[in-house]
Design a protein around this motif. Structure first.
Motif, PDB file in Angstrom:
ATOM      1  N   TYR A   8      40.493 -38.200  73.117  1.00 36.51           N
ATOM      2  CA  TYR A   8      41.347 -37.798  72.004  1.00 36.51           C
ATOM      3  C   TYR A   8      41.888 -36.383  72.175  1.00 36.51           C
ATOM      4  CZ  TYR A   8      39.458 -41.952  69.715  1.00 36.51           C
ATOM      5  OH  TYR A   8      39.108 -43.245  69.404  1.00 36.51           O
ATOM      6  N   SER A   9      42.124 -35.986  73.396  1.00 29.51           N
ATOM      7  CA  SER A   9      42.762 -34.696  73.648  1.00 29.51           C
ATOM      8  C   SER A   9      44.182 -34.737  73.112  1.00 29.51           C
ATOM      9  CB  SER A   9      42.786 -34.390  75.153  1.00 29.51           C
ATOM     10  OG  SER A   9      43.624 -35.312  75.842  1.00 29.51           O
ATOM     11  N   TRP A  10      44.747 -33.575  72.848  1.00 32.53           N
ATOM     12  CA  TRP A  10      46.104 -33.527  72.289  1.00 32.53           C
ATOM     13  C   TRP A  10      47.120 -34.176  73.216  1.00 32.53           C
ATOM     14  CZ3 TRP A  10      48.903 -33.873  68.405  1.00 32.53           C
ATOM     15  CH2 TRP A  10      50.256 -33.520  68.433  1.00 32.53           C
ATOM     16  N   VAL A  11      46.899 -34.028  74.522  1.00 35.69           N
ATOM     17  CA  VAL A  11      47.821 -34.639  75.487  1.00 35.69           C
ATOM     18  C   VAL A  11      47.846 -36.147  75.308  1.00 35.69           C
ATOM     19  CG1 VAL A  11      48.284 -35.054  77.931  1.00 35.69           C
ATOM     20  CG2 VAL A  11      47.550 -32.787  77.173  1.00 35.69           C
ATOM     21  N   ASN A  12      46.657 -36.756  75.200  1.00 41.64           N
ATOM     22  CA  ASN A  12      46.583 -38.215  75.039  1.00 41.64           C
ATOM     23  C   ASN A  12      47.102 -38.670  73.681  1.00 41.64           C
ATOM     24  OD1 ASN A  12      45.509 -38.516  77.578  1.00 41.64           O
ATOM     25  ND2 ASN A  12      43.390 -38.692  76.884  1.00 41.64           N
ATOM     26  N   ILE A  13      46.749 -37.944  72.638  1.00 42.74           N
ATOM     27  CA  ILE A  13      47.213 -38.312  71.297  1.00 42.74           C
ATOM     28  C   ILE A  13      48.732 -38.224  71.195  1.00 42.74           C
ATOM     29  CG2 ILE A  13      47.200 -37.656  68.847  1.00 42.74           C
ATOM     30  CD1 ILE A  13      44.675 -39.095  69.778  1.00 42.74           C
ATOM     31  N   SER A  14      49.301 -37.160  71.741  1.00 44.58           N
ATOM     32  CA  SER A  14      50.759 -37.009  71.697  1.00 44.58           C
ATOM     33  C   SER A  14      51.438 -38.107  72.513  1.00 44.58           C
ATOM     34  CB  SER A  14      51.178 -35.629  72.215  1.00 44.58           C
ATOM     35  OG  SER A  14      50.779 -35.448  73.570  1.00 44.58           O
ATOM     36  N   PHE A  15      50.783 -38.516  73.606  1.00 50.11           N
ATOM     37  CA  PHE A  15      51.318 -39.608  74.429  1.00 50.11           C
ATOM     38  C   PHE A  15      51.293 -40.923  73.653  1.00 50.11           C
ATOM     39  CE2 PHE A  15      50.944 -42.638  78.098  1.00 50.11           C
ATOM     40  CZ  PHE A  15      52.190 -42.359  78.659  1.00 50.11           C
ATOM     41  N   LEU A  16      50.195 -41.151  72.921  1.00 48.36           N
ATOM     42  CA  LEU A  16      50.106 -42.350  72.082  1.00 48.36           C
ATOM     43  C   LEU A  16      51.159 -42.332  70.979  1.00 48.36           C
ATOM     44  CD1 LEU A  16      46.261 -42.935  71.551  1.00 48.36           C
ATOM     45  CD2 LEU A  16      47.845 -44.353  72.870  1.00 48.36           C
ATOM     46  N   LEU A  17      51.381 -41.161  70.390  1.00 50.35           N
ATOM     47  CA  LEU A  17      52.360 -41.052  69.304  1.00 50.35           C
ATOM     48  C   LEU A  17      53.772 -41.354  69.795  1.00 50.35           C
ATOM     49  CD1 LEU A  17      51.045 -37.896  67.393  1.00 50.35           C
ATOM     50  CD2 LEU A  17      50.923 -40.286  66.669  1.00 50.35           C
ATOM     51  N   LYS A  18      54.061 -40.999  71.046  1.00 51.81           N
ATOM     52  CA  LYS A  18      55.364 -41.345  71.618  1.00 51.81           C
ATOM     53  C   LYS A  18      55.502 -42.865  71.711  1.00 51.81           C
ATOM     54  CE  LYS A  18      55.948 -37.131  74.379  1.00 51.81           C
ATOM     55  NZ  LYS A  18      56.018 -36.558  75.753  1.00 51.81           N
ATOM     56  N   GLY A  19      54.399 -43.521  72.115  1.00 51.41           N
ATOM     57  CA  GLY A  19      54.420 -44.976  72.155  1.00 51.41           C
ATOM     58  C   GLY A  19      54.535 -45.582  70.773  1.00 51.41           C
ATOM     59  N   LEU A  20      53.865 -44.961  69.802  1.00 56.24           N
ATOM     60  CA  LEU A  20      53.937 -45.438  68.419  1.00 56.24           C
ATOM     61  C   LEU A  20      55.363 -45.345  67.892  1.00 56.24           C
ATOM     62  CD1 LEU A  20      52.557 -46.431  65.835  1.00 56.24           C
ATOM     63  CD2 LEU A  20      52.066 -44.040  65.272  1.00 56.24           C
ATOM     64  N   TRP A  21      56.059 -44.290  68.256  1.00 50.72           N
ATOM     65  CA  TRP A  21      57.447 -44.129  67.808  1.00 50.72           C
ATOM     66  C   TRP A  21      58.332 -45.247  68.364  1.00 50.72           C
ATOM     67  CZ3 TRP A  21      60.403 -42.458  64.245  1.00 50.72           C
ATOM     68  CH2 TRP A  21      61.776 -42.348  64.452  1.00 50.72           C
ATOM     69  N   ILE A  22      58.114 -45.601  69.628  1.00 52.33           N
ATOM     70  CA  ILE A  22      58.874 -46.706  70.218  1.00 52.33           C
ATOM     71  C   ILE A  22      58.558 -48.006  69.488  1.00 52.33           C
ATOM     72  CG2 ILE A  22      59.233 -48.099  72.286  1.00 52.33           C
ATOM     73  CD1 ILE A  22      60.467 -45.365  72.500  1.00 52.33           C
TER      74      ILE A  22
END
Length: 218
Positions: A8-22
């Protein structure tokens, strides 16, 4: 515990959020398009236009009985062989729209048919045309009855976007797979993150639908 902290590092969370936006973007576009086409197809089935309604009914039954995954394959791999090339996102939206339009068409047709025929007859007796009666009398009542089923189908659509990972759409599931593909210790943390994100989006849609339903009834 350390694997959860690292996952749950910020890098991974932000990467997941990009996928969530798609995922949200594809879902919103597909919901709008499928509702429009579903309403048209549902009305065609309801009014029973000679030959056309029968053909539409056959197509709807055909699509509803096909696996959504097969439709994803068709729009991404099949259409290019017919000279139609779509981007990954366009292919995903097309597949979801085709499948969900067929599902919504039956919901809308059933909702309209649930309204007593006396409503239409009374509206026509008061001078309204068929389409005026449909727009001002029948559809508003049918819409209220359709809300739970429509919302349930929209939620299914949001979850079905995860199938688009098979054609490499960079949505939420695809991004999660990339993360835990780099470290298998992240599999469970990523599954939990996926569960939370899908739940938040789907639950938010349910809440919004209940608010709309209450306001319409008020």
């Amino acid at each position: 515990m350390q694997s959860f902290i690292d996952a749950y590092s910020w890098v991974n969370i932000s990467f997941l959020l990009k996928g969530l936006w798609i995922t949200i973007e594809v879902s919103v576009i597909s919901i709008i398009l499928s509702y429009i086409f579903g309403a048209i197809l549902g009305l065609i089935r309801y009014v029973k236009i000679k030959y056309l309604s029968a053909i539409v009914g056959f197509v709807i039954d055909l699509i509803r009985n096909l696996p959504l995954l097969l439709i994803f394959f068709f729009t991404y791999f099949g259409l290019p062989n017919m000279g139609i090339r779509l981007s990954i996102m366009a292919s995903a939206i097309s597949a979801l729209t085709i499948f969900e339009s067929a599902m919504l068409a039956e919901i809308i047709r059933g909702g309209i048919e649930s309204i007593p025929k006396g409503q239409m007859e009374g509206a026509r007796a008061n001078g309204l045309t068929f389409w005026q009666a449909m727009r001002y009398v029948v559809l508003p009542q049918a819409q209220m009855r359709m809300i739970p089923a429509l919302v349930s189908q929209f939620i299914s659509l949001i979850k079905d976007t995860s199938l688009a990972t098979i054609i490499m759409l960079p949505e939420l599931m695809y991004h999660a797979q990339i993360i835990y593909g780099q470290d298998t210790n992240y599999i469970i943390p990523m599954f939990l993150a996926l569960a939370v994100m899908y739940f938040v989006v789907c639950y938010a849609l349910s809440v919004v639908s209940r608010v709309i339903e209450k306001r319409v009834k008020a």
